[in-house]
Write an enzyme that holds these catalytic residues in place. Structure first.
Site, PDB file in Angstrom:
ATOM      1  N   GLU B 311       0.731  -1.412   0.088  1.00  0.00           N
ATOM      2  CA  GLU B 311       0.080  -0.028  -0.101  1.00  0.00           C
ATOM      3  C   GLU B 311       0.887   1.435   0.068  1.00  0.00           C
ATOM      4  O   GLU B 311       0.520   2.134   0.700  1.00  0.00           O
ATOM      5  CB  GLU B 311      -0.937  -0.049   1.071  1.00  0.00           C
ATOM      6  CG  GLU B 311      -2.125  -1.258   1.029  1.00  0.00           C
ATOM      7  CD  GLU B 311      -2.949  -1.193   2.256  1.00  0.00           C
ATOM      8  OE1 GLU B 311      -4.082  -1.440   1.820  1.00  0.00           O
ATOM      9  OE2 GLU B 311      -2.406  -0.952   3.404  1.00  0.00           O
ATOM     10  N   ASP B 384      -8.385  -8.800   4.510  1.00  0.00           N
ATOM     11  CA  ASP B 384      -8.439  -7.679   5.471  1.00  0.00           C
ATOM     12  C   ASP B 384      -9.471  -7.662   6.368  1.00  0.00           C
ATOM     13  O   ASP B 384     -10.173  -6.886   6.460  1.00  0.00           O
ATOM     14  CB  ASP B 384      -8.272  -6.510   4.460  1.00  0.00           C
ATOM     15  CG  ASP B 384      -7.682  -5.295   5.440  1.00  0.00           C
ATOM     16  OD1 ASP B 384      -7.273  -5.432   6.577  1.00  0.00           O
ATOM     17  OD2 ASP B 384      -7.895  -4.248   4.892  1.00  0.00           O
ATOM     18  N   GLU B 412     -12.543  -1.968  12.126  1.00  0.00           N
ATOM     19  CA  GLU B 412     -12.736  -1.255  10.812  1.00  0.00           C
ATOM     20  C   GLU B 412     -13.772  -1.787  10.119  1.00  0.00           C
ATOM     21  O   GLU B 412     -14.475  -0.861   9.445  1.00  0.00           O
ATOM     22  CB  GLU B 412     -11.245  -1.379  10.158  1.00  0.00           C
ATOM     23  CG  GLU B 412     -11.311  -0.873   8.841  1.00  0.00           C
ATOM     24  CD  GLU B 412      -9.720  -0.935   7.861  1.00  0.00           C
ATOM     25  OE1 GLU B 412      -9.042  -1.495   8.749  1.00  0.00           O
ATOM     26  OE2 GLU B 412      -9.565  -0.578   6.775  1.00  0.00           O
TER      27      GLU B 412
END
Lengths: 709, 709
Positions: B311, B384, B412
């Site tokens: 990333e 993820d 998240e």
């Protein structure tokens, strides 16, 4: 009487239950929690036993006439809670009566007369040692303020008879301005994240929102602008109005009205219109409808605060209209329901004029052209919340416009929450300033009000440091009564917050009173200003000279070179002086006569210019830096001796902050002197300590993580 | 014995003083403070009187053999503090002895034998109703863990004899990973700002840092990576090492070691080098010197966590080197002093491979090439942190490499701190998974450890909501003992945090245990994943299909169209299945046999595919969404009935969150169904409620203020 007693008994039971809870959680967590500062000045710690005994005799059951709902009920609850803390549950039988004037008996009717013509929120307290205490007001909020005044008096350990008098607010609007973004970031915030949890509203109301309202009400603050003046338009959308409504409902019993910062381009940003031109009928209709939508949800919505055509914000000038055109358009949309507060903090990227002159030049010609429900909000000084500025020349210069004073409680330019600086002396300096145009600044703003950019945040102590609570407190107290002295406020706050012991107060109050001058000395002595490093405004950055806009550079403000230092704002320079009344200008025009704390604000002088002390300017400047550093050391020393009076957790927290301040006072002084020496090539006066590092070192320091950007 | 009594007496005096303080501040502020959640599971509320009476008999004075400094002293203090809360100060005379094995008497020597070969932190508790209780360990940290285990046992109201046994940690590293930036922002943080006050360190140490260490130690967490894996290089500079040192010193008595996320390009960013090539001698020397500098300040510094070539982060591949080259270079710099933790969370902008396969493909070929003090940290699943993922195929596939399990405590992808989802069932699902390669995931990571991305923040309740504290707790408990059941953890936590009443636990524990499945049902039923709106990952965004990188789009994951839905990861598709052991792959290969909670993760199926229930897939999917919504309603109902057991402030806070969850469960279900219908054109099964709004409405919702970006 039975009713009051019943209340006391119920409260007694409540206290007993509470006590168990406190014991249960307290034993485990008290060391961390008990004195973390969350209770602010509303700790209501037990009085000294002898004083408590005397107070119990005369402060018995609380009797509320009327139905006891809403704000009046809040007033009763607060007195009960506060007195329970200070005196305990067992008290004598002389009652404390809360009554609206309409509910006064024949024999009490004289109290109503005291309040004839008094503004909303006024109250009167009568304390008869035999008959008991009466708090009377014409409105519920007055009762609430009266309740807090009585508590403050008791908490401050002052003789009860002295509480008896009439109290009137000095100005109608006493507002906090929160520069809080909806994502939780606080611009110029040094106390954590925003206290407003927009994400979970309206369903979830943080209990902190109630404690916030209590704290504000206790010092007379009656409104809060809940979002940053650099506003996001989406906060005017329906989902945010629902959130605002929940806050407004929660705050109403505390007399706090909700205000919103509005983005001037909202009709375009979220309204689907092509323009935000204030004279466009569709734009006017959009704001009308938006106001109706807000008032349908929040009947007592306070109004809108607007930062327009300033630092990149949209405004009426984008369409060739004036500030008055913009403000009046919004004022019409609100009608009699609310107020438009229009900020005068403007300076232009294109304007070559001295930045200190620009607001005056833009606004004074508009005097008399603003609608009745428009207030123009003017910062205390003509630049931007510096450690010291002369008062803003707009005060007194717009006799036909309501002007409001904007102060900054959060210490953007005074060391954030790391440095101790009590700001009441700064604000009284401005409030007391004679404009030379028929009154002091306090008198000029009396019909409008006073705003303070809040220093609240998610930190448990609310303000980032314990002593920064004093600035929130001082703001509220001065907005209520601008004639209060800084000393009285400091004493009151310190007694409520830390200790009522005379030995403590005798040490801490002078320290507070001189603290802002100390910061001004080691940062920007003798009228220097805006020398903070660019962007974050924390440490020294007098060498910053190359930013694209001239007024972004500290060099723009100090104008130092080999020959001298200071900004010539006399007739030979920008002549900003001419914006002041002649008498005021005259007092500042002559460098030999001026109060030297303003010297370099108005004058550019050679380094060897003889200061009023007889020393050359350079030597005088160095001496003031050194005095600032020595005073920072002295504060730490004073505080270290006060540990017997303060709980260990808060004492240590303050001591640790003062250690930062000592180190950073040296940093300011050393970096500044190293830079001035690089320009003037002068030696330091004999016996003066050299800077610890060279200038390159100070220039190399960067703080990418600095808060509040 | 005299010494122990003396301690008790001193503690008694301390308690008396504390009590006064509690009364003083508590009466004023207790209603707001007492149950704000700050004390976490360490409330140590008083036991039921009868139980307390019995416990007092056997839990008398605390005796610490040895000098009582450091961690052992902390252990003694914690027992005193906890028992004082639960039992009061007056207790019987049967002592609680804390002793290192070297200080055991002849008669106690059998306890040392119990600990032979046990890893650091192990301890044994012996409870003799006559002789008293002994906590023995080979190191001080073991004594501390033993103290907390004893307290937990008493606080959980369990029979004292049952506490007597040997306790060994299931893995050596039990770490929190804080994605906290130095400016206070927390990436994927939903509990306010960072708890780390870098700005004021090293001078100012927030007392919260001590409470943080206590909370961690109480559940066996022994390290904290204090900054975001997307790291800023300047945190390796001297001024930050000074700040880290203050934290390390404060945490040392609690057995918490400090770790830092390191930016791989630091030698270039802050070191003045031209390269960060791990094979460059200057780079190697720079890291060596940096490690020496850190260890000079912090002798027990834990090590470095690195997110490399992922990333946008720099890494060894920037120089044509492998992950092993990069990790081993840092490992050499640390030497035996510390650990390099290298994240396996990688996926490439250029790689066309199924994202779920990429980490395995990059790392498995490197098996055996990492240095001894390198650990590769692998997320629980291959994508993820979704509400449900199959376990990561790397577990078991790298027998010659230490692998650590990375979990995400902060939610998240599970509704932030707004939705209630107890995550222990998610983690045990992974820990218990048989890799088919000689062990469960728990067994694979046993030589290394477990990391949890922290959910801590400046919110007074630490975790953004009261129930999110349970996830922090569960992480610690499972990292210590991965064989614990979710039910035992839930029960333990709820009793410590809210109430020991059986009626309360009987209601709340099942609610917690099903809560994560509920969230998975209304967000991503039947193996769907990553349908959260892009960027903030909060509400539904299955329609997002046009972002430049394919794997940023929810469409990439659901692959729905008129014909069907799901990601074919069998041999006919990406064949991610082949990364698993044959037995595991076989269990998932057949859509008729697979656990349907993984169905659409591995299979693309037509809308009318017959589910195991016999219903068409579309009907089955709708039924699961509806069940999720109904369960969210049921949670709110269950909680509303538990008000007798919970203080009003926390009860209301949870109820308000559940109101958000009910509303948003409908949002998820309605928006998802509206979108699927727009693709498949199918009617809802008869009797099914239509979405409240049309798809355009759901697509129009934006949340610029969403936290955690």
């Amino acid at each position: 009487m039975m009713r009051g007693r019943g209340v006391v008994n119920r409260i007694g039971a409540w206290l007993a239950a509470l006590l168990l809870g406190v014991l249960a959680s307290g034993l485990a967590g008290a060391a961390a929690q008990a004195e973390d500062g969350y209770d602010l000045w509303l700790r209501h710690a037990p009085l000294d036993p002898a004083r408590a005994e005397a107070a119990r005799e005369v402060l018995g059951p609380v009797e509320l006439r009327g139905d006891g709902s809403g704000t009046a009920g809040t007033a009763r609850g607060e007195i009960e809670r506060g007195l329970a803390g200070m005196l305990g549950a067992d008290r004598g039988n002389r009652s404390i009566t809360l009554a609206l004037t309409q509910d006064l008996t024949e024999g009490e009717r004289w109290l109503a007369a005291e309040l004839a013509g008094a503004p909303p929120g006024s109250f009167v307290i009568a304390a008869d040692p035999n008959a008991g205490t009466i708090v009377a007001a014409r409105d519920d909020t007055g009762l609430l303020y009266g309740a807090f005044a009585l508590l403050r008096h008791v908490a401050g350990d002052r003789p009860l008879p002295e509480v008896a008098r009439t109290y009137r607010p000095g100005m109608p609007l006493r507002l906090l301005n929160h520069w809080d973004n909806p994502d939780g970031h606080v611009e110029r915030g040094y106390a954590g994240r925003s206290i407003f949890d927009w994400w979970h509203l309206p369903e979830r109301l943080d209990p902190r929102m109630i404690d916030y309202a209590r704290a504000n009400a206790s010092i007379g603050i009656n409104g809060a602008v809940v979002n940053n003046v650099n506003a996001r338009a989406f906060m005017l959308e329906p989902r945010y109005i629902a959130k605002l409504k929940r806050l407004a409902d929660a705050w109403r019993p505390y007399g706090i009205r909700v205000y919103l910062s509005a983005r001037f381009s909202a009709p375009r940003d979220i309204g689907g219109l092509e323009t935000a031109d204030p004279l466009d009928p569709a734009v006017r209709a959009w704001w009308h409808a938006k106001a109706d939508e807000i008032y349908a949800a929040i009947p007592d919505f306070g109004g809108l605060l607007v930062k327009a055509n300033s630092e990149g914000q949209p405004g009426p000038q984008d369409y060739g209209r004036t500030h008055a055109d913009g403000a009046n358009m919004l004022a019409e949309a609100l009608g009699t329901r609310g107020t438009v507060i229009w900020r005068a903090f403007v300076y232009s990227a294109e304007d070559e004029t001295d930045r200190a002159k620009q607001a005056y030049e833009e606004f004074v010609p508009l005097d008399g052209r603003f609608a009745d429900n428009v207030i123009v909000q003017v910062k205390n000084g003509p630049i931007d919340f510096q450690p010291r500025e002369p008062f803003h020349p707009m005060f007194g210069a717009m006799p036909n416009t309501k002007l409001m004073l904007e102060t900054q409680i959060t210490k953007e330019y005074l060391g954030f929450a790391s440095h101790l600086a009590f700001l009441a002396p700064m604000w009284t300096e401005v409030l007391d300033a004679d404009t030379g145009r028929g009154g002091t600044v306090a008198e000029v703003v009396a019909p409008a009000g006073m705003a303070g950019v809040a220093n609240t945040g998610s930190d448990r102590n609310w303000s980032g440091s314990h002593f920064d609570q004093a600035n929130w407190y001082a703001f509220g107290r001065l907005a209520w009564d601008p004639s209060l002295s800084s000393e009285d406020i400091a004493r009151e706050w310190a007694a409520l917050t830390f200790s009522r012991e005379e030995a403590f107060l005798a040490a801490v109050v002078p320290m507070m009173l001189s603290s802002r001058e100390t910061v001004a000395r080691y940062m920007t002595p003798m009228g220097l200003a805006h020398l903070m490093d660019t962007g974050h405004h924390y440490g020294p950055g007098p060498w910053v000279c190359d930013l694209p806009r001239p007024e972004w550079n500290p060099c723009y403000y100090h104008r130092a070179d080999a020959g001298g230092i200071g900004f010539d704002r006399t007739a030979t320079g920008s002549n900003a002086l001419e914006q002041y009344a002649p008498g005021v200008a005259a007092a500042w025009a002559d460098p030999a006569e001026i109060d030297e704390r303003y010297l370099l604000w108005f004058h550019h002088l050679p380094w060897d210019y003889p200061a009023q002390s007889g020393r050359p300017l350079w030597d005088e400047l160095v001496a003031r830096y050194d005095r600032g550093v020595a005073e920072a050391d002295a504060m730490a020393q004073t505080w270290s001796e006060l540990s017997p009076y303060v709980d260990p957790q808060r004492h240590r927290a303050v001591a640790e902050s003062l250690a930062i301040q000592r180190r950073e006072a040296r940093w300011w002084r050393d970096a500044s002197l190293a830079y001035w020496q690089s320009l003037n090539g002068l030696d330091l006066p004999p016996g003066t300590r050299a800077p610890e590092h060279d200038l390159d070192y100070y220039r190399s320091l960067v703080f990418p993580e600095a808060p509040g950007r």
